[in-house]
Design an enzyme around this catalytic site. Structure first.
Site, PDB file in Angstrom:
ATOM      1  N   CYS A   1       9.857  36.094  76.361  1.00 22.14           N
ATOM      2  CA  CYS A   1       8.819  36.093  77.430  1.00 22.14           C
ATOM      3  C   CYS A   1       7.790  34.863  77.517  1.00 22.14           C
ATOM      4  O   CYS A   1       7.456  34.154  76.573  1.00 22.14           O
ATOM      5  CB  CYS A   1       8.028  37.451  77.868  1.00 22.14           C
TER       6      CYS A   1
ATOM      7  N   ARG B   1      12.099  30.996  79.248  1.00 19.20           N
ATOM      8  CA  ARG B   1      12.109  31.797  78.173  1.00 19.20           C
ATOM      9  C   ARG B   1      12.341  33.251  78.467  1.00 19.20           C
ATOM     10  O   ARG B   1      12.588  34.102  77.508  1.00 19.20           O
ATOM     11  CB  ARG B   1      10.323  31.974  77.904  1.00 19.20           C
TER      12      ARG B   1
ATOM     13  N   TRP C   1      11.845  38.654  79.491  1.00 18.23           N
ATOM     14  CA  TRP C   1      13.165  38.817  79.069  1.00 18.23           C
ATOM     15  C   TRP C   1      12.868  40.617  78.561  1.00 18.23           C
ATOM     16  O   TRP C   1      12.275  40.755  77.486  1.00 18.23           O
ATOM     17  CB  TRP C   1      13.296  38.234  77.913  1.00 18.23           C
TER      18      TRP C   1
ATOM     19  N   ASN D   1       4.194  39.484  74.912  1.00 14.27           N
ATOM     20  CA  ASN D   1       5.640  38.727  74.551  1.00 14.27           C
ATOM     21  C   ASN D   1       5.740  39.479  73.255  1.00 14.27           C
ATOM     22  O   ASN D   1       5.035  39.456  72.226  1.00 14.27           O
ATOM     23  CB  ASN D   1       5.595  37.331  74.533  1.00 14.27           C
ATOM     24  N   GLY D   2       6.739  39.999  73.097  1.00 18.99           N
ATOM     25  CA  GLY D   2       7.216  40.559  71.775  1.00 18.99           C
ATOM     26  C   GLY D   2       7.402  42.104  71.807  1.00 18.99           C
ATOM     27  O   GLY D   2       7.963  42.632  72.909  1.00 18.99           O
TER      28      GLY D   2
ATOM     29  N   GLU E   1      30.669  25.402  67.809  1.00 17.00           N
ATOM     30  CA  GLU E   1      29.698  25.105  68.832  1.00 17.00           C
ATOM     31  C   GLU E   1      30.229  25.148  70.327  1.00 17.00           C
ATOM     32  O   GLU E   1      29.668  25.399  71.143  1.00 17.00           O
ATOM     33  CB  GLU E   1      28.982  23.954  68.495  1.00 17.00           C
TER      34      GLU E   1
ATOM     35  N   LYS F   1      28.873  27.325  73.415  1.00 16.75           N
ATOM     36  CA  LYS F   1      28.360  26.714  74.687  1.00 16.75           C
ATOM     37  C   LYS F   1      29.101  27.398  75.678  1.00 16.75           C
ATOM     38  O   LYS F   1      28.649  27.806  76.725  1.00 16.75           O
ATOM     39  CB  LYS F   1      28.706  25.284  74.610  1.00 16.75           C
TER      40      LYS F   1
ATOM     41  N   GLU G   1      28.302  31.184  76.308  1.00 15.94           N
ATOM     42  CA  GLU G   1      26.880  31.552  77.027  1.00 15.94           C
ATOM     43  C   GLU G   1      26.543  30.771  78.403  1.00 15.94           C
ATOM     44  O   GLU G   1      26.009  31.467  79.334  1.00 15.94           O
ATOM     45  CB  GLU G   1      25.762  30.856  76.153  1.00 15.94           C
TER      46      GLU G   1
ATOM     47  N   HIS H   1      46.696  32.358  60.128  1.00 13.47           N
ATOM     48  CA  HIS H   1      46.181  33.493  59.496  1.00 13.47           C
ATOM     49  C   HIS H   1      45.884  34.817  60.368  1.00 13.47           C
ATOM     50  O   HIS H   1      45.545  35.673  59.871  1.00 13.47           O
ATOM     51  CB  HIS H   1      45.356  33.454  58.184  1.00 13.47           C
TER      52      HIS H   1
ATOM     53  N   LYS I   1      15.521  31.590  75.960  1.00 14.10           N
ATOM     54  CA  LYS I   1      15.403  30.477  75.214  1.00 14.10           C
ATOM     55  C   LYS I   1      15.110  30.706  73.726  1.00 14.10           C
ATOM     56  O   LYS I   1      15.848  30.132  72.940  1.00 14.10           O
ATOM     57  CB  LYS I   1      14.537  29.436  75.562  1.00 14.10           C
TER      58      LYS I   1
HETATM   59  O1  M6R Z   1      15.172  28.037  68.640  1.00 16.03           O
HETATM   60  P1  M6R Z   1      16.254  28.220  67.803  1.00 16.03           P
HETATM   61  O2  M6R Z   1      16.870  27.025  67.234  1.00 16.03           O
HETATM   62  O3  M6R Z   1      15.864  28.977  66.355  1.00 16.03           O
HETATM   63  O4  M6R Z   1      17.048  29.169  68.354  1.00 16.03           O
HETATM   64  C1  M6R Z   1      18.310  29.570  67.905  1.00 16.03           C
HETATM   65  C2  M6R Z   1      19.115  30.323  68.787  1.00 16.03           C
HETATM   66  O5  M6R Z   1      18.676  31.333  69.589  1.00 16.03           O
HETATM   67  C3  M6R Z   1      19.803  28.899  69.727  1.00 16.03           C
HETATM   68  O6  M6R Z   1      20.185  27.885  69.089  1.00 16.03           O
HETATM   69  C4  M6R Z   1      20.712  29.792  70.753  1.00 16.03           C
HETATM   70  O7  M6R Z   1      22.052  30.160  69.959  1.00 16.03           O
HETATM   71  C5  M6R Z   1      21.036  29.002  71.797  1.00 16.03           C
HETATM   72  N1  M6R Z   1      20.933  29.478  73.052  1.00 16.03           N
HETATM   73  C6  M6R Z   1      22.630  28.217  71.768  1.00 16.03           C
HETATM   74  O8  M6R Z   1      22.754  27.231  72.971  1.00 16.03           O
END
Ligand code: M6R
Length: 616
Positions: A2, A27, A75, A101-102, A485, A489, A492, A508, A611
């Site tokens: 948040c 966030r 969030w 937040n939390g 990766e 991408k 998400e 396999h 984020k």
């Molecule tokens: O802030 P962080 O690098 O610890 O975040 C880790 C993951 O939450 C972050 O890399 C997430 O997977 C990204 N949204 C991917 O694009």
């Protein structure tokens, strides 16, 4: 998770708070709200959906003027994203409001007690319990909001940043933090509280770091910080090195596009100043002694999401350069499997935000086992580097788009620097060998730039493939995490089924997913390096092609041996094998970003995500 902003000063609190929330919306963006302390008492508005819904509501029904206020972008954790569950939450008197937040883990017990004592609840959130606890504590503390906050924090279990205002204390905003970020912005005649500095960077670059379990009270002219017990607390004041422009789109349609374009600079900045006058690698923030580093007999990388993929790449390099075994572990799994960790273990925690709760908890577990922890982080002063024995900062600048791009490339570079430093200290490599690898690294920004210049066909490819239901990504060696990766991408951003596989593993089982027209991205290793890997990957391409796949090959300039196996070729400059992820990932980022655009999805704020994930 948040975003939180608090303000007291001379400007319109609403304007300051809304401008901060715009910067923090990455966030969390499923609801937003504000509370202002006006001459007529507390005024609030909160709306489900993105910040724009709140702004439209405020345009329709303006709130009275105020110079003290706070705002929140959410969030959801407890309670769905509705108007009622949006923050702020107000006490029974209607005079006190709190944002959070939390997660308050003991909220049900607290709520039961509060309801028994006659408090009325209007939401399903854990946060509302805090509003009612503060109501009682404020009365008991004789109208001292900071004291009330201290008293309440001691009753809470979990992770929290809390910010509160009370209409009977109109000149102050009070905040508290435990395991969740909160930073103070020091202005002139005004002060700020925020989840991160981007919220107040247009007003001041002077920031004050808060420690764990601290309460802060800001007024126009003062910042006072104490522990939860009320003892004065030491704080660390610093100047933010980037400016407001860095947190804005700068003419790009999306933050993600801007951040992809910034990668050459981010990589160059992360390498800057790492070599001393004697030509040796120097890592200034490395608070571990050479002796400690010589004792290391195992490395465990802990991270989540994209940062985990960066760790997977680092493993190949660090093992190769240092001969130290490297394990890479999802932070969320680490502490629950009773990992074998001792004082000779070096744990490397990789995190862009420095606030990811899974990573933080894993690093705490590692420290309890007396391992040394080194953080690789992009956010100055955040919790993960603060709780680590050593830190190496990536200098990517603020990353706002939820999908991580420039942070990924700089995490790889930083982890490589750690590997080279270990090799230097332990004598695994001669100085000239390390210098040669550093030269290769320094060549990468220009090569990334060249990749960026040739991305138009990749954008068109996204339009061509927009109706596909599944996309596969393959690679071997460092190409394998690149495949992970690329798939992450696309998932998400474009909400498509996407999987990354080790190319050799496909036969396999996963090859059963391939049907006529299935797009398969494959990173082809350099034919100049260990050509056996190159040839094996080309064989894997032939295997999927024989089953009807549409093959998209990311291959080095001049590697014509792959032409007949490719339906679509993306060329990248030649570079050493270990450097290839810094180039091969870029087209995959562009592809995912374009696919989201073509499908009409929100590139910077994909659904269901936030984020930084500050809950476990
Ligand atoms: O802030 P962080 O690098 O610890 O975040 C880790 C993951 O939450 C972050 O890399 C997430 O997977 C990204 N949204 C991917 O694009």
């Amino acid at each position: 998770m948040c975003g939180i902003v608090g303000y007291v000063g001379e400007q319109s609190a609403l304007d300051v708070v809304i401008s901060g929330l715009r910067r923090l919306e990455y966030r969390g963006y499923d609801s937003a709200g504000v509370a202002l302390v006006t001459a007529d008492g507390l005024a609030t508005d909160k709306r489900a959906g993105k910040l724009i819904n709140l702004e439209e509501s405020l345009d329709r029904t303006p709130l009275p003027a105020a110079t003290t206020g706070m705002g929140h972008t959410r969030w959801a954790t407890h309670g769905g994203p509705t108007d009622r569950n949006a923050h702020p939450h107000v006490d029974c008197t209607g005079k006190l409001a709190v944002i959070h937040n939390g997660i308050i883990e003991n909220f049900s017990k607290l709520r039961l007690g509060l309801e028994t004592n006659g408090h009325d609840f209007s939401s399903e959130t854990d946060t509302e319990s805090v509003a009612h606890l503060l109501e009682d504590a404020y009365a008991a503390a004789g109208g001292n909001l900071a004291q009330a906050m201290r008293d309440v924090c001691k009753q809470l279990v979990g992770a929290f940043t809390l910010v509160a205002v009370h209409s009977d204390s109109p000149e102050c905003v009070v905040g508290a933090r435990r395991n969740s970020p909160l930073v103070v912005g020091r202005g002139v005649g005004e002060n700020f509280l925020a989840s991160d500095v981007s919220a107040f960077i247009s007003f001041t670059r002077n920031a004050v770091e808060l420690g764990q379990d601290q309460v802060v009270e800001i007024t126009r002219d003062g910042i006072s910080v104490t522990t939860f017990d009320g003892a004065p607390a030491e704080t660390n004041e610093y100047e933010v090195t980037w400016d407001a422009a860095a947190a804005e789109k700068g003419g790009f349609e999306h933050f993600m596009l801007k951040e992809i374009a910034e990668q050459p600079k981010a990589v160059a900045d992360t390498l800057l100043g790492r070599v001393g006058v004697d030509g040796k690698l120097t890592l200034d923030e490395m608070r571990l002694s050479d002796e400690e580093l010589r004792e290391v007999d195992k490395i465990i990388v802990i991270a989540c999401g994209t940062a985990y993929n960066a760790g997977m790449i680092a493993k190949y390099a660090i093992e190769h350069w240092t001969r130290i075994p490297v394990e890479v572990e999802l932070a969320s799994e680490f502490r629950y499997r009773d990992p074998i960790v001792d004082p000779q273990t070096l744990v490397i925690a990789i995190s862009q935000s420095g606030e990811t709760m899974d990573t933080l908890m894993a690093l705490r577990h590692a420290r309890e086992q007396r391992a040394r922890v080194l953080a690789i982080c992009n956010t100055n002063g955040s919790t993960i580097p603060r709780e680590s024995d050593a830190v190496l900062y990536t200098h990517a600048g603020p990353e706002i788009a939820v999908a991580s791009t420039k942070a990924f490339l700089t995490q790889i570079v930083a982890a490589y620097l750690v590997g080279l430093y270990l090799a230097q200290v332990r004598g695994n490599k001669y100085g000239d060998e390390i210098a040669a690898i550093l030269t290769d690294l320094r060549d990468m920004p220009e090569k990334i730039e060249r990749v960026l210049e040739t991305m138009e066909p990749v954008r068109k490819l996204a339009s061509t493939l927009k109706d596909k239901t599944s996309v596969l990504f393959l690679g071997r060696h460092v190409g394998f995490p690149v495949a992970l990766e690329g798939a992450l991408k696309l998932k998400e951003l474009a909400y498509m089924h996407a999987e990354g596989f080790a190319a050799g593993e496909l036969k396999h089982g996963p090859i059963a997913l391939v049907e006529a027209g299935t797009p398969v991205f494959v990173t082809i290793p350099s034919p100049r390096g260990r050509s056996v890997v190159h040839d094996k990957v080309v064989s894997n391409v032939e295997e999927v092609r024989a089953r009807g796949a549409y093959t998209i090959l990311i291959a080095e300039e001049g590697d014509e041996s792959i032409n007949s196996a490719a339906d679509f070729i993306i060329r990248i400059p030649a570079c050493p094998t270990l450097m290839q992820p810094l180039l091969a990932t870029v087209p995959l980022q562009v592809f995912a970003c374009e696919m989201a655009t073509v499908k009409g999805f929100d590139v910077d704020q994909p659904r269901n995500l936030a984020k930084s994930v500050t809950v476990e």
